[in-house]
Design a protein around this motif. Structure first.
Motif, mmCIF file in Angstrom:
data_model
loop_
_atom_site.group_PDB
_atom_site.id
_atom_site.type_symbol
_atom_site.label_atom_id
_atom_site.label_comp_id
_atom_site.label_asym_id
_atom_site.label_seq_id
_atom_site.Cartn_x
_atom_site.Cartn_y
_atom_site.Cartn_z
ATOM 1 N N GLU A 389 0.813 -1.138 0.158
ATOM 2 C CA GLU A 389 -0.048 -0.171 0.115
ATOM 3 C C GLU A 389 1.101 1.234 -0.102
ATOM 4 O O GLU A 389 0.286 2.472 -0.342
ATOM 5 C CB GLU A 389 -0.851 -0.021 1.406
ATOM 6 N N LEU A 390 2.000 0.996 0.294
ATOM 7 C CA LEU A 390 2.944 2.353 0.453
ATOM 8 C C LEU A 390 3.956 2.681 -0.854
ATOM 9 O O LEU A 390 4.529 3.660 -0.727
ATOM 10 C CB LEU A 390 3.841 2.176 1.773
ATOM 11 N N GLY A 392 3.448 3.312 -3.874
ATOM 12 C CA GLY A 392 3.169 4.388 -4.569
ATOM 13 C C GLY A 392 3.712 5.954 -4.223
ATOM 14 O O GLY A 392 3.722 6.681 -4.943
ATOM 15 N N GLY A 393 4.355 5.891 -3.004
ATOM 16 C CA GLY A 393 4.779 7.074 -2.313
ATOM 17 C C GLY A 393 6.213 7.285 -2.785
ATOM 18 O O GLY A 393 6.944 6.502 -3.415
ATOM 19 N N GLU A 394 6.918 8.477 -2.207
ATOM 20 C CA GLU A 394 8.382 8.745 -2.544
ATOM 21 C C GLU A 394 8.724 8.828 -1.079
ATOM 22 O O GLU A 394 8.223 9.548 -0.299
ATOM 23 C CB GLU A 394 8.012 10.369 -3.241
ATOM 24 N N TYR A 395 9.958 8.449 -1.286
ATOM 25 C CA TYR A 395 10.814 8.308 0.163
ATOM 26 C C TYR A 395 12.186 8.759 -0.187
ATOM 27 O O TYR A 395 12.777 8.350 -1.126
ATOM 28 C CB TYR A 395 10.507 6.869 0.831
ATOM 29 N N SER A 400 13.114 6.462 5.728
ATOM 30 C CA SER A 400 11.558 7.293 5.413
ATOM 31 C C SER A 400 10.562 6.215 5.249
ATOM 32 O O SER A 400 9.554 6.393 5.679
ATOM 33 C CB SER A 400 11.771 8.259 4.463
ATOM 34 N N LEU A 401 11.007 5.196 4.529
ATOM 35 C CA LEU A 401 9.998 4.261 4.128
ATOM 36 C C LEU A 401 9.525 3.529 5.339
ATOM 37 O O LEU A 401 8.422 3.118 5.618
ATOM 38 C CB LEU A 401 10.606 3.346 3.063
ATOM 39 N N ALA A 404 7.472 5.033 7.475
ATOM 40 C CA ALA A 404 6.036 5.141 6.834
ATOM 41 C C ALA A 404 5.321 3.878 7.255
ATOM 42 O O ALA A 404 3.983 3.902 7.536
ATOM 43 C CB ALA A 404 5.936 5.752 5.674
ATOM 44 N N TYR A 405 6.028 2.804 6.940
ATOM 45 C CA TYR A 405 5.496 1.513 7.353
ATOM 46 C C TYR A 405 4.802 1.573 8.690
ATOM 47 O O TYR A 405 3.941 0.969 9.089
ATOM 48 C CB TYR A 405 6.470 0.529 6.815
ATOM 49 N N ARG A 408 1.571 3.346 9.358
ATOM 50 C CA ARG A 408 0.710 2.679 8.829
ATOM 51 C C ARG A 408 0.538 1.314 9.555
ATOM 52 O O ARG A 408 -0.921 1.094 10.009
ATOM 53 C CB ARG A 408 0.749 2.091 7.294
ATOM 54 N N LYS A 493 7.386 -0.861 -8.563
ATOM 55 C CA LYS A 493 6.056 -0.922 -8.332
ATOM 56 C C LYS A 493 5.225 -1.214 -9.764
ATOM 57 O O LYS A 493 4.472 -2.289 -9.921
ATOM 58 C CB LYS A 493 5.279 0.563 -8.053
#
Length: 702
Positions: A389-390, A392-395, A400-401, A404-405, A408, A493
């Motif tokens: 689900e993550l 598609g974002g930019e890190y 940072s990734l 973000a995980y 979530r 992706k």
């Protein structure tokens, strides 16, 4: 060991239990028919009268060869089946409540010491002390009492049926057995057990009755049998000392008890007992510990799910016995680490005296015996699914990734906790389980049904599935994108969205050129530990409703690695869309490239102690190279895993050729049992995807 005649008996009983019939509808029909007739009563009295009418009116079924009795398999008549279909919407409207149940063992010592009459005396004393001060509690006690009386009447029907069959029987030996069964059913479970046979019969019969829960008819009940080498041992020892029983007869009765589990619990679940462990500082090991394990070898069925609780000072013969049984291709016993588990239990508030009295409540989930209402696997979380689900974002970087995980995942844990608490509140409002409440502390002492929070410990156990896929995926992203710069997250992706069609070289690089969890590579294994530490810390933030509520994490999967896998797209570890996720907390299928020692080193670099919800590590060894020397080495490997703080390990010893033959000719292998993600099942009943998952597991030689 069994005598020749008992071996023949057990073989006939086991053959009939490979694919047993489950027909509990007579109980449900009787209950809901009476429930419909009594709308003027309050819910407690309505339940009590309906339960008494239904249970006390059931026919007693006794099959040839049975020594331990109590099961339902006779189908309804056509007219009754029509009435049950009419009543089902009424039942469903009352019972449309989710949540867990039956992941527990009840207080068998209470049953065996005083029988049902002893528990009724406790209830009468509670009612006398209560007087007119609390109508709700009085209604609860009266309901419990009526349900217990129903069990006594139901048992008497078995006594009558056994006497009838004895009178009709032309075989003197079987007639004598039936008369003994009749006498036993007249004494237990109503009264205290006075012999080993009576104790075994009482334990099974009450568990059978607990299974017939009309308020949970849509959910298969899978109550565990606790620690039989503790609560049955005094009866075995007394019978041996007075010459009333020998080891062959005791083994036969244990085997009959084990077979009956297969008559009350549908396949695909998990039900059994634990053996060994520690009490008052000393290992609990005796003749029944061995017999309880030998039952697996004797009956060769999907149940019982047996756990041997290892301690550092346990004599070697018990683990050696387990390894010998496993070497025959059995999927049990699983080996649990009592030292680690009891320490973890104490972290959740249990005193030392209670911390060694636990059960693997189905697969590997740990619940306190006789005192808990624990919702296991509530719910499961798809760990690699959250990562997808993550993407598609930019890190800016890997940190940072992963942060973000974690954000979530944190939101996911909170939302799931809120939902489970909501369901628990709804169950408290609408549910009741009075018979079960009689055997769980502190329901009777407090005058509170288990559904309303009467149990001493009320935990919720979320389980996190696909951990190895997540770790391998994160490491691949870290390596190829953020460190080597060989592709971008957007390019990855795109390949994943297309299930690697047109990107096979990339898939092979992800699969084969990036290090994998399970190979004793610190940098990869540390990711697993980091995620576990986060999960444990997050779960500590939440307190479920009722007394001693905790949110207790786990990393096992039951069958959810297959179900999640079906709905999960391709993942950055090189896994294709639709394939099952990893089957526990060990490495993913086929990724152990440095042998079994490296695998267990990886699996024990992170703390298992607070994961009381369960840790499952599966290992598969090739049967054709397994011999006496291999058994010794396997025992050493297991001890090394446990000594390093491993929670549980389960071994499959079956060769690929046998599995392939079973897939081609299932009828010839209908009783071939394999270990899945914490439970066992018949290989031929697994889905094609799950069969392939078992085949692809790394097959170690030792």
């Amino acid at each position: 060991m069994l005598t020749a005649s008992d071996r023949e008996r057990i073989e006939r009983l086991r053959s009939a239990a490979v694919e047993p019939r489950f027909c509990h509808e007579a109980m449900y029909l009787g209950f809901w028919r009476e429930w419909e007739r009594r709308p003027e009563l309050d819910d407690r009295e309505r339940y009590a009268r309906s339960y008494y009418t239904a249970l006390s009116g059931l026919d007693a079924e006794i099959d040839d060869d049975e020594l331990i009795v109590g099961h339902l398999s006779a189908p309804l008549t056509e007219a009754d089946a029509d009435e049950w279909r009419r009543l089902q919407p009424i039942a469903a409207s009352r019972l449309a409540i989710a949540g867990q149940d039956s992941h527990m063992a009840v207080d068998y010592d209470l049953l065996l010491d005083g029988g049902i009459d002893g528990i009724i005396s406790i209830i009468d004393s509670c009612l006398e002390r209560l007087g007119d001060t609390d109508g709700d509690k009085a209604a609860f006690y009266r309901c419990c009492r009526t349900c217990l009386e129903a069990v006594k009447v139901y048992a008497s029907r078995y006594a009558n049926r056994a006497e009838q069959l004895a009178a009709e029987c032309t075989d003197p030996q079987r007639a004598a057995e039936l008369r003994t069964i009749a006498n036993i059913c007249r004494r237990v479970p109503a009264g205290p057990a006075e012999s080993f046979w009576e104790a075994v019969q009482s334990v099974h019969f009450v568990t059978h009755c607990l299974t017939l829960d009309p308020f949970r008819y849509f959910a298969a009940q899978q109550f565990q049998l606790g620690r039989p080498d503790r609560y049955l041992y005094r009866y075995y020892k007394a019978d041996v000392e007075r010459g009333a029983i020998d080891d062959e007869t005791a083994q036969c009765l244990i085997d009959c008890l084990a077979i009956q589990i297969n008559r009350r619990v549908p396949r695909g679940l998990s039900s059994g007992y634990m053996l060994g462990g520690r009490d008052n500082g000393k290992p609990v090991v005796n003749e029944l510990t061995i017999m309880g394990m030998r039952a697996v070898d004797d009956i060769r069925l999907v149940y019982p799910s047996v756990g041997l609780c290892w301690t550092r000072d346990m004599p070697n013969e018990y683990l050696d016995c387990a390894c010998e049984i496993l070497s025959h291709g059995r999927s049990h016993p699983a080996i649990f680490n009592d030292d680690v588990i009891s320490k973890g239990i104490r972290l959740y508030g249990l005193p030392e005296s209670d911390s060694h009295m636990y059960i693997h409540s189905t697969c590997v989930e740990i619940t306190p015996i006789a005192s808990s209402n624990v919702w296991v696997a509530s719910p499961y979380t798809n760990m690699p699914g959250l990562l997808l689900e993550l993407l598609g974002g930019e890190y800016d970087d890997f940190e940072s990734l992963i942060n973000a995980y974690f954000d979530r995942l944190s939101n996911h844990i909170r939302a799931n906790f809120d939902e489970q608490n909501r369901i628990r509140a709804l169950r408290a409002e609408r549910g009741m389980t009075p018979l079960l409440s009689c055997f769980v502390h502190d329901c009777l002492r407090r005058g509170v049904d288990i559904e309303q929070g009467g149990a001493r410990y009320n935990w919720i156990m979320p389980s996190f599935v696909g951990m190895a896929n997540l770790v391998d995926s994160l490491h691949a992203i870290r390596t190829l994108i953020f460190e080597r710069g060989e592709l971008t997250l957007a390019e990855l992706k795109t390949a994943l969205d297309k299930n690697f069609e047109g990107f096979e070289p990339l898939r092979l690089k992800l699969l084969n050129r990036c290090d994998k969890y399970g190979n004793d590579i610190d940098r990869v294994d540390a990711l697993f530990g980091r995620i576990i530490d986060f999960i444990v810390a997050e779960c500590k933030k939440y307190t479920p409703m009722f007394t001693n509520g905790h949110l207790v994490p786990s990393v096992f999967c039951w069958i959810m690695h297959e179900q999640f896998g079906r709905s999960t797209g391709a993942t950055p570890d090189g896994r294709l869309a639709g394939f099952p996720l990893g089957d526990g907390s060990g490495p993913c299928q086929g990724r152990e490239r440095r042998g079994p020692t490296a695998s267990i080193l990886s699996s024990t670099k992170w703390s298992h102690t607070e994961l009381i919800g369960g840790v499952a590590v599966n290992m598969k060894f090739t049967k054709k190279t397994f011999n006496a020397d291999s058994r010794r080495k396997a025992a050493e490997l297991i001890r090394a895993y446990l000594a390093r703080g491993g929670f549980e390990i389960q071994i499959n010893i079956v060769d690929r050729d046998t599995l392939l033959a079973a897939r081609e000719n299932p009828e010839a292998y209908r009783d071939l049992v394999v270990r899945i993600g914490g439970y066992s099942d018949y290989f031929v009943h697994l889905s094609p995807e799950m069969q392939e998952e078992v085949l692809l597991r790394t097959e170690h030689e030792i």
